[in-house]
Design a protein around this motif. Structure first.
Motif, PDB file in Angstrom:
ATOM      1  N   ALA A 276       0.822  -1.208   0.000  1.00 46.38           N
ATOM      2  CA  ALA A 276       0.000   0.000   0.000  1.00 46.38           C
ATOM      3  C   ALA A 276       0.857   1.259   0.000  1.00 46.38           C
ATOM      4  O   ALA A 276       0.561   2.228  -0.691  1.00 46.38           O
ATOM      5  CB  ALA A 276      -0.935   0.002   1.211  1.00 46.38           C
ATOM      6  N   ARG A 277       1.936   1.266   0.800  1.00 47.88           N
ATOM      7  CA  ARG A 277       2.860   2.394   0.813  1.00 47.88           C
ATOM      8  C   ARG A 277       4.183   1.943   1.424  1.00 47.88           C
ATOM      9  O   ARG A 277       4.283   0.854   1.989  1.00 47.88           O
ATOM     10  CB  ARG A 277       2.294   3.594   1.578  1.00 47.88           C
ATOM     11  CG  ARG A 277       2.089   3.412   3.061  1.00 47.88           C
ATOM     12  CD  ARG A 277       1.342   4.617   3.637  1.00 47.88           C
ATOM     13  NE  ARG A 277       1.235   4.569   5.087  1.00 47.88           N
ATOM     14  CZ  ARG A 277       2.051   5.184   5.918  1.00 47.88           C
ATOM     15  NH1 ARG A 277       3.069   5.909   5.443  1.00 47.88           N
ATOM     16  NH2 ARG A 277       1.905   5.109   7.225  1.00 47.88           N
ATOM     17  N   PHE A 278       5.204   2.810   1.327  1.00 46.55           N
ATOM     18  CA  PHE A 278       6.527   2.444   1.826  1.00 46.55           C
ATOM     19  C   PHE A 278       7.251   3.694   2.297  1.00 46.55           C
ATOM     20  O   PHE A 278       6.887   4.820   1.958  1.00 46.55           O
ATOM     21  CB  PHE A 278       7.339   1.736   0.736  1.00 46.55           C
ATOM     22  CG  PHE A 278       7.574   2.572  -0.491  1.00 46.55           C
ATOM     23  CD1 PHE A 278       8.648   3.454  -0.571  1.00 46.55           C
ATOM     24  CD2 PHE A 278       6.720   2.491  -1.581  1.00 46.55           C
ATOM     25  CE1 PHE A 278       8.864   4.227  -1.695  1.00 46.55           C
ATOM     26  CE2 PHE A 278       6.935   3.261  -2.712  1.00 46.55           C
ATOM     27  CZ  PHE A 278       8.009   4.135  -2.768  1.00 46.55           C
ATOM     28  N   VAL A 279       8.328   3.494   3.085  1.00 45.50           N
ATOM     29  CA  VAL A 279       9.135   4.614   3.561  1.00 45.50           C
ATOM     30  C   VAL A 279      10.559   4.113   3.815  1.00 45.50           C
ATOM     31  O   VAL A 279      10.763   3.010   4.332  1.00 45.50           O
ATOM     32  CB  VAL A 279       8.530   5.231   4.840  1.00 45.50           C
ATOM     33  CG1 VAL A 279       8.463   4.214   5.978  1.00 45.50           C
ATOM     34  CG2 VAL A 279       9.318   6.465   5.277  1.00 45.50           C
ATOM     35  N   PHE A 280      11.544   4.916   3.422  1.00 46.45           N
ATOM     36  CA  PHE A 280      12.946   4.598   3.693  1.00 46.45           C
ATOM     37  C   PHE A 280      13.305   4.988   5.124  1.00 46.45           C
ATOM     38  O   PHE A 280      12.752   5.934   5.689  1.00 46.45           O
ATOM     39  CB  PHE A 280      13.865   5.379   2.749  1.00 46.45           C
ATOM     40  CG  PHE A 280      13.981   4.796   1.370  1.00 46.45           C
ATOM     41  CD1 PHE A 280      14.823   3.724   1.119  1.00 46.45           C
ATOM     42  CD2 PHE A 280      13.266   5.344   0.309  1.00 46.45           C
ATOM     43  CE1 PHE A 280      14.947   3.194  -0.149  1.00 46.45           C
ATOM     44  CE2 PHE A 280      13.384   4.825  -0.966  1.00 46.45           C
ATOM     45  CZ  PHE A 280      14.220   3.748  -1.201  1.00 46.45           C
ATOM     46  N   SER A 281      14.273   4.285   5.700  1.00 41.82           N
ATOM     47  CA  SER A 281      14.850   4.709   6.969  1.00 41.82           C
ATOM     48  C   SER A 281      15.682   5.963   6.723  1.00 41.82           C
ATOM     49  O   SER A 281      16.114   6.223   5.596  1.00 41.82           O
ATOM     50  CB  SER A 281      15.729   3.599   7.559  1.00 41.82           C
ATOM     51  OG  SER A 281      16.804   3.301   6.678  1.00 41.82           O
ATOM     52  N   PRO A 282      15.940   6.773   7.757  1.00 40.51           N
ATOM     53  CA  PRO A 282      16.719   8.005   7.564  1.00 40.51           C
ATOM     54  C   PRO A 282      18.087   7.789   6.936  1.00 40.51           C
ATOM     55  O   PRO A 282      18.575   8.652   6.206  1.00 40.51           O
ATOM     56  CB  PRO A 282      16.828   8.569   8.985  1.00 40.51           C
ATOM     57  CG  PRO A 282      15.603   8.061   9.676  1.00 40.51           C
ATOM     58  CD  PRO A 282      15.399   6.681   9.121  1.00 40.51           C
ATOM     59  N   ASP A 283      18.732   6.633   7.223  1.00 41.17           N
ATOM     60  CA  ASP A 283      20.051   6.382   6.640  1.00 41.17           C
ATOM     61  C   ASP A 283      19.964   5.715   5.265  1.00 41.17           C
ATOM     62  O   ASP A 283      20.977   5.469   4.618  1.00 41.17           O
ATOM     63  CB  ASP A 283      20.920   5.535   7.575  1.00 41.17           C
ATOM     64  CG  ASP A 283      20.337   4.150   7.847  1.00 41.17           C
ATOM     65  OD1 ASP A 283      19.311   3.782   7.222  1.00 41.17           O
ATOM     66  OD2 ASP A 283      20.903   3.436   8.694  1.00 41.17           O
ATOM     67  N   GLY A 284      18.758   5.415   4.812  1.00 46.13           N
ATOM     68  CA  GLY A 284      18.567   4.829   3.493  1.00 46.13           C
ATOM     69  C   GLY A 284      18.952   3.376   3.361  1.00 46.13           C
ATOM     70  O   GLY A 284      18.916   2.818   2.264  1.00 46.13           O
TER      71      GLY A 284
END
Length: 300
Positions: A276-284
């Motif tokens: 449905a959706r996704f997000v990277f961690s701050p360090d990628g």
């Protein structure tokens, strides 16, 4: 004056900006922790005899853009709460009166915006709700006449280093210098654009009933490359070295498949279907994604 204050419009380092009922902008500043018993100070920045809306502050805090003389669009079927107005600009210290720039600018998100270095202001004027588009103009904040970049435009984005401006019109997707010079057409049938954080790369998604092609652009050289077809959501990792995107599954109940693509040459690696959706961690280094039945972490 405090009794005429109607709404918080924006936050600044010096306080909050609010609208006046009769038309105008004030800055309300906190007296600070050491000023026991003191009341917040209220400084008038602008006082006009018409209603204003959609107040925005330049990144350097020196300018305030807002819509004045707002009115309902003349089109039929426009939802409540949507207005158009004259885009105006005023110094945040209130040292000068407002400067009128462009008419018919929408109060919808993305109707106008400053470049990160606060030198330029882009806006979509003559906005037509049915087409979700208008004429894209660019103006130098310190002074000068607006420059028209395109017609039937729907969105725009400045690069983080304030060197470039990408925008979407019915005629295609474009990349230009932030001052409006050096315009290059990237592709036909563009839908959305997004810069990497380091401003060296640009993603352009094309239109399509089930997602469109995703195009990668090397901002410096102008070289383009198609990464995938039938793309829905997409985004750069914080470093800009990886692109994640969802593509339409070939399976009947597969939904959207999440893929990661290491730049510049890939190849794409699928991670999961029904995303449905996704997000990277701050360090990628990791990516989290939400499937139709839960949230899943995944190391890059």
């Amino acid at each position: 004056m405090a009794t005429d204050f109607t709404a918080v419009e924006a936050w600044t380092e010096d306080g909050i900006l609010g609208k006046l009922r009769q038309g105008g902008i004030v800055l309300i500043a906190d007296p600070g922790e050491n000023a026991e018993g003191a009341k917040p100070s209220i400084r008038e920045i602008l006082n006009v005899a018409y209603t204003i809306d959609t107040v925005g502050v330049s990144p350097d805090g020196k300018w305030i853009g807002f819509l004045g003389q707002i009115e309902r669009p003349k089109e039929l079927g426009v939802p409540d709460g949507i207005f158009q107005g004259m885009l105006e600009l005023v110094p945040s210290d209130g040292s000068k009166g407002a400067r009128q720039l462009l008419g018919g600018v929408t109060n919808l998100p993305g109707g106008f915006g400053f470049s990160p270095d606060s030198k330029y202001l882009a806006a979509i004027k003559g906005y037509l709700f049915a087409a979700h588009a208008g004429t894209l103009d660019l103006v130098k904040v310190e002074g000068g006449e607006p420059v028209q970049l395109g017609s039937e435009c729907s969105s725009f984005a400045f690069s983080g280093n304030s060197q470039y401006l990408a925008y979407v019109c019915s005629s295609g997707g474009y990349l230009a210098h932030a001052d409006g010079t050096g315009i290059k057409k990237i592709t036909e049938q563009a839908a959305t654009v997004e810069f990497s954080r380091d401003s060296t790369r640009l993603l352009v998604r094309k239109t399509g009933p089930a997602g469109g092609e995703l195009i990668h652009v090397d901002v410096t050289t102008g070289v383009t490359k198609e990464l995938a077809k039938q793309v829905g959501d997409y985004g750069f990792s914080p470093s800009g070295e990886v692109v994640a995107f969802t593509t339409r599954s070939t399976e009947e109940k597969g939904g959207w498949v999440l893929n990661v693509y290491p730049l510049p040459d890939g190849p794409a690696r699928p991670l999961s279907d029904n995303v449905a959706r996704f997000v990277f961690s701050p360090d990628g280094k990791s990516i989290a994604y939400w499937r139709t039945k839960g949230c899943w972490p995944n190391a890059m």
